[in-house]
Design a protein around this motif. Structure first.
Motif, PDB file in Angstrom:
ATOM      1  N   SER A 172      36.710  83.510 -16.770  1.00  0.00           N
ATOM      2  CA  SER A 172      36.538  83.264 -15.337  1.00  0.00           C
ATOM      3  C   SER A 172      35.444  82.245 -15.016  1.00  0.00           C
ATOM      4  N   GLY A 173      34.585  81.937 -15.984  1.00  0.00           N
ATOM      5  CA  GLY A 173      33.519  80.962 -15.725  1.00  0.00           C
ATOM      6  C   GLY A 173      32.500  80.986 -16.839  1.00  0.00           C
ATOM      7  N   PRO A 174      31.446  80.165 -16.715  1.00  0.00           N
ATOM      8  CA  PRO A 174      30.427  80.121 -17.772  1.00  0.00           C
ATOM      9  C   PRO A 174      29.661  81.443 -17.898  1.00  0.00           C
ATOM     10  N   ALA A 175      29.098  81.662 -19.070  1.00  0.00           N
ATOM     11  CA  ALA A 175      28.195  82.794 -19.276  1.00  0.00           C
ATOM     12  C   ALA A 175      26.769  82.252 -19.349  1.00  0.00           C
ATOM     13  N   ALA A 176      25.807  83.015 -18.830  1.00  0.00           N
ATOM     14  CA  ALA A 176      24.396  82.656 -18.948  1.00  0.00           C
ATOM     15  C   ALA A 176      23.739  83.666 -19.883  1.00  0.00           C
ATOM     16  N   VAL A 177      23.077  83.160 -20.907  1.00  0.00           N
ATOM     17  CA  VAL A 177      22.435  84.044 -21.886  1.00  0.00           C
ATOM     18  C   VAL A 177      20.941  83.753 -21.902  1.00  0.00           C
ATOM     19  N   MET A 178      20.138  84.787 -21.690  1.00  0.00           N
ATOM     20  CA  MET A 178      18.679  84.647 -21.828  1.00  0.00           C
ATOM     21  C   MET A 178      18.287  85.177 -23.199  1.00  0.00           C
ATOM     22  N   GLY A 179      17.531  84.367 -23.945  1.00  0.00           N
ATOM     23  CA  GLY A 179      17.085  84.778 -25.280  1.00  0.00           C
ATOM     24  C   GLY A 179      17.851  84.069 -26.370  1.00  0.00           C
ATOM     25  N   ALA A 180      17.180  83.892 -27.507  1.00  0.00           N
ATOM     26  CA  ALA A 180      17.819  83.185 -28.632  1.00  0.00           C
ATOM     27  C   ALA A 180      17.383  83.808 -29.954  1.00  0.00           C
ATOM     28  N   GLY A 181      17.155  85.114 -29.952  1.00  0.00           N
ATOM     29  CA  GLY A 181      16.779  85.815 -31.183  1.00  0.00           C
ATOM     30  C   GLY A 181      18.015  86.265 -31.946  1.00  0.00           C
ATOM     31  N   THR A 227      29.288  85.673 -16.055  1.00  0.00           N
ATOM     32  CA  THR A 227      28.819  86.682 -17.007  1.00  0.00           C
ATOM     33  C   THR A 227      27.354  86.351 -17.292  1.00  0.00           C
ATOM     34  N   VAL A 228      26.483  87.345 -17.206  1.00  0.00           N
ATOM     35  CA  VAL A 228      25.052  87.105 -17.422  1.00  0.00           C
ATOM     36  C   VAL A 228      24.519  88.157 -18.400  1.00  0.00           C
ATOM     37  N   VAL A 229      23.798  87.696 -19.422  1.00  0.00           N
ATOM     38  CA  VAL A 229      23.326  88.624 -20.452  1.00  0.00           C
ATOM     39  C   VAL A 229      21.839  88.414 -20.705  1.00  0.00           C
ATOM     40  N   ASN A 230      21.076  89.513 -20.701  1.00  0.00           N
ATOM     41  CA  ASN A 230      19.694  89.442 -21.175  1.00  0.00           C
ATOM     42  C   ASN A 230      19.651  89.912 -22.621  1.00  0.00           C
ATOM     43  N   THR A 231      19.335  88.996 -23.530  1.00  0.00           N
ATOM     44  CA  THR A 231      19.185  89.386 -24.943  1.00  0.00           C
ATOM     45  C   THR A 231      17.716  89.340 -25.354  1.00  0.00           C
ATOM     46  N   THR A 232      16.809  89.100 -24.400  1.00  0.00           N
ATOM     47  CA  THR A 232      15.387  89.154 -24.759  1.00  0.00           C
ATOM     48  C   THR A 232      14.945  90.620 -24.762  1.00  0.00           C
ATOM     49  N   ILE A 287      22.357  78.636 -22.152  1.00  0.00           N
ATOM     50  CA  ILE A 287      21.394  79.485 -22.867  1.00  0.00           C
ATOM     51  C   ILE A 287      19.975  79.016 -22.617  1.00  0.00           C
ATOM     52  N   SER A 288      19.088  79.969 -22.398  1.00  0.00           N
ATOM     53  CA  SER A 288      17.697  79.642 -22.139  1.00  0.00           C
ATOM     54  C   SER A 288      16.790  80.599 -22.906  1.00  0.00           C
ATOM     55  N   ASN A 289      15.760  80.038 -23.493  1.00  0.00           N
ATOM     56  CA  ASN A 289      14.822  80.855 -24.271  1.00  0.00           C
ATOM     57  C   ASN A 289      13.420  80.296 -24.107  1.00  0.00           C
ATOM     58  N   ARG A 290      12.442  81.201 -24.096  1.00  0.00           N
ATOM     59  CA  ARG A 290      11.048  80.757 -23.966  1.00  0.00           C
ATOM     60  C   ARG A 290      10.749  79.660 -24.983  1.00  0.00           C
ATOM     61  N   THR A 291      11.098  79.897 -26.234  1.00  0.00           N
ATOM     62  CA  THR A 291      10.888  78.897 -27.290  1.00  0.00           C
ATOM     63  C   THR A 291      12.170  78.074 -27.387  1.00  0.00           C
ATOM     64  N   LYS A 292      12.145  76.906 -26.748  1.00  0.00           N
ATOM     65  CA  LYS A 292      13.385  76.138 -26.562  1.00  0.00           C
ATOM     66  C   LYS A 292      14.052  75.776 -27.891  1.00  0.00           C
ATOM     67  N   ILE A 293      13.229  75.533 -28.900  1.00  0.00           N
ATOM     68  CA  ILE A 293      13.770  75.084 -30.182  1.00  0.00           C
ATOM     69  C   ILE A 293      14.738  76.102 -30.793  1.00  0.00           C
ATOM     70  N   ARG A 294      14.514  77.382 -30.473  1.00  0.00           N
ATOM     71  CA  ARG A 294      15.421  78.416 -31.005  1.00  0.00           C
ATOM     72  C   ARG A 294      16.782  78.340 -30.304  1.00  0.00           C
ATOM     73  N   VAL A 310      19.162  75.315 -21.439  1.00  0.00           N
ATOM     74  CA  VAL A 310      18.461  75.173 -20.155  1.00  0.00           C
ATOM     75  C   VAL A 310      16.990  75.553 -20.385  1.00  0.00           C
ATOM     76  N   ASP A 311      16.062  74.770 -19.801  1.00  0.00           N
ATOM     77  CA  ASP A 311      14.632  75.089 -19.947  1.00  0.00           C
ATOM     78  C   ASP A 311      14.338  76.498 -19.429  1.00  0.00           C
ATOM     79  N   TRP A 312      13.405  77.176 -20.072  1.00  0.00           N
ATOM     80  CA  TRP A 312      13.071  78.555 -19.689  1.00  0.00           C
ATOM     81  C   TRP A 312      12.571  78.620 -18.245  1.00  0.00           C
ATOM     82  N   VAL A 313      11.808  77.599 -17.819  1.00  0.00           N
ATOM     83  CA  VAL A 313      11.296  77.630 -16.431  1.00  0.00           C
ATOM     84  C   VAL A 313      12.433  77.477 -15.415  1.00  0.00           C
TER      85      VAL A 313
END
Ligand code: NAP
Length: 277
Positions: free
Chosen positions: A126-135, A191-196, A155-162, A177-180
């Protein structure tokens, strides 16, 4: 193992006292009246290899693996499933009769099965998913979302390189996407997921602005302590359909239980109650 031995399984971690898996497997063994035991095993990294090699001789048919051993076990296993290789971590082991250790990762399976069971109307396309975290957990979530047919993952993570490393591994359907600016991802996402680990008891709160969340989007949190995180509370207030993280934990356990004890268990209300005891 001789014919009449009672099968043993367990969860290997360090520390392990907090694990809900022993309650869950004990509940299923009792519900289905099956012979077997499932126990927590507090094993440090130094002893991991020797313990793994001894376990089949002691009557263990398999084990779950948790922090901090999920990556290390990849090096010790004899056979590794494609999904465990892709995720880069292991959570389920099967000790085969020929002595070989078979390693799998069922976190992505648990995540997507929970989402489908808890939000039956969810349409991954139905559309894009947004994922917070990259662990580690994010890798499993991303694998399963892509597999389910989600067209794009922001996808967005505090440590962008991950997050960039995940894009390098999983390809063009991922946008970093930048964490800020993480809150901006929600405007398009269905669809929105918090993986942090943010929002978990004892961890800092999730401070990403949630005003962009779309009413009707499916929002889920991998954190399950508390069961209903502030992120889920706020998402619900904005008209989103929320799914808590306990279901993922329960569903990821199904393939292991089935292989070790010979029956595919159900996740229902009684299972949730047992795991929350
Ligand atoms: P991990 O590999 O340690 O990753 C932790 C993630 O949280 C990283 O993205 C990290 O960002 C982020 N994070 C931590 N502290 C932060 C902070 N102060 N500000 C911003 N970001 C922060 O852990 P994991 O294995 O992926 O697990 C993540 C969470 O999912 C945990 O709470 C775990 O309990 C839960 N989980 C649940 C299930 C389930 O079955 N429901 C399964 C697996 C995991 P950085 O990269 O910048 O450090």
């Amino acid at each position: 193992m001789s014919e009449n031995k009672i099968p043993l399984a367990g969860v290997i971690g360090y520390p392990i006292a907090h694990s809900k898996s022993p309650l869950l497997h004990a509940h299923w063994l009792k519900t289905y009246n099956l012979p077997g035991h499932y126990i927590p095993l507090d094993i440090n990294t130094e002893d991991l290899e020797v313990v793994l090699r001894m376990m089949p001789k002691m009557g263990f048919v398999g084990a779950n693996v948790t922090i901090p051993h999920k990556e290390r076990v990849l090096e010790l296993a004899d056979l590794i499933t494609d999904r465990a290789t892709l995720i880069g971590a292991v959570n389920t082991l099967i000790f085969r009769p020929d002595g070989k250790i078979h390693a799998d990762n069922t976190d992505g399976y648990g995540f997507i099965t929970n989402l489908k069971q808890s939000a039956p109307h969810w349409n991954p396309q139905s559309g894009p998913a947004a994922v917070m975290g990259a662990g580690g957990a994010a890798r499993a979530v991303i694998t399963s979302l892509l597999d389910a047919g989600v067209p794009e993952i922001l996808i967005s993570n505090r440590t962008k390189i991950r997050a960039e490393a995940l894009r390098a591994d999983f390809g063009k359907r991922l946008t970093v996407v930048d964490w800020v600016q993480a809150g901006n991802m929600f405007e398009e996402a269905t669809t929105v997921v918090n993986t942090t680990s943010l929002g978990m008891i004892g961890k800092p709160p999730l401070r990403v602005p949630l005003d962009g969340l779309r009413a009707g989007s499916v929002v889920t949190d991998l954190v399950y302590a508390p069961l209903k995180t502030n992120f889920l509370v706020e998402a619900e207030q904005r008209g989103c359909f929320i799914v808590d993280g306990l279901g993922m934990l329960l569903h990821q356990a199904i393939p292991g239980f089935e292989r070790w004890f010979g029956l595919r268990p159900e996740v229902d209300t009684a299972t949730r109650t047992a795991a929350l005891r």
